[in-house]
Scaffold this active site. Structure first.
Site, PDB file in Angstrom:
ATOM      1  N   ILE A 129       0.854  -1.190   0.000  1.00 32.24           N
ATOM      2  CA  ILE A 129       0.000   0.000   0.000  1.00 32.24           C
ATOM      3  C   ILE A 129       0.888   1.238   0.000  1.00 32.24           C
ATOM      4  CG2 ILE A 129      -1.761   1.303   1.255  1.00 32.24           C
ATOM      5  CD1 ILE A 129      -2.582  -1.345   2.606  1.00 32.24           C
ATOM      6  N   ASP A 130       0.685   2.108  -0.980  1.00 34.79           N
ATOM      7  CA  ASP A 130       1.352   3.407  -1.018  1.00 34.79           C
ATOM      8  C   ASP A 130       0.328   4.435  -0.564  1.00 34.79           C
ATOM      9  OD1 ASP A 130       3.604   2.187  -2.097  1.00 34.79           O
ATOM     10  OD2 ASP A 130       2.926   2.516  -4.160  1.00 34.79           O
ATOM     11  N   ALA A 131       0.653   5.164   0.509  1.00 32.49           N
ATOM     12  CA  ALA A 131      -0.297   6.105   1.102  1.00 32.49           C
ATOM     13  C   ALA A 131       0.306   7.501   1.209  1.00 32.49           C
ATOM     14  CB  ALA A 131      -0.716   5.617   2.484  1.00 32.49           C
TER      15      ALA A 131
END
Length: 184
Positions: A129-131
């Site tokens: 997950i890139d947040a």
């Protein structure tokens, strides 16, 4: 108490090892195979290679360099980038990688996460997950090397990845990536 593990995540663009800051301006930093030799000497617990542009550029994983990395490495390996189907994932696992990291393709084809988990085991599937924080301080999920925002809550997305079969979650703060400012 869980043992602390050191797992460097190294960025590739094709066959080149690169360094970015906040997912921008990739700078060439060396040959990935030579870098593996350094980490062998440092005795890290695991190495993760992420081809950060494979999905956004529609490229296949760089199998030849991954084979060289696998031949040189003395610790468990994981790979992510351009994993679009089971056959590609199977090829990567067959050359000596122990884990598959899925990010962009999970959004487009969540059943691939389930298929990989069913075949290789949940321990072999890492949901990535890139947040990034928006102007109101709320985290948003991005895919395609941080270029495409998807409308899903970060925690809910992590739960969906887990439910689909991901045994681990790798979360990257776009705001902190490459800045040496520590964890978010």
């Amino acid at each position: 108490m869980l043992k602390t593990r050191v797992i460097p995540c190294l960025q590739l663009i094709g066959e080149s090892l690169v360094k970015t800051v906040k997912f921008k301006n990739p700078a060439y930093i060396g040959d990935p195979v030579n870098t593996v030799r350094i980490f062998n000497e440092l005795e890290v617990d695991e190495l993760c290679f992420l081809d950060i542009r494979a999905s956004s550029e529609g490229r296949e994983p760089p199998i030849e360099i991954l084979q060289q990395i696998s031949n040189e490495c003395f610790m468990p390996l994981s790979y992510g980038g351009g994993l679009k189907d089971f056959e590609t994932a199977k090829k990567i696992m067959s050359i000596g990688f122990e884990k598959l990291v899925i990010n962009t393709q999970a959004w487009h084809q969540m059943d691939l996460v389930s298929t990989l988990s069913a075949h290789f085991g949940a321990q072999a599937v890492v949901g990535s997950i890139d947040a990034k924080k928006n102007i109101w301080g709320k985290y948003q999920v991005f895919i395609n090397d941080g270029t495409e925002k998807i409308d899903v809550d970060v925690v809910e997305w992590a739960k969906k990845l887990e439910t689909a079969g991901a045994g681990e979650i790798l979360i990257t703060s776009i705001d902190r990536e490459g800045t040496w400012a520590g964890f978010d």
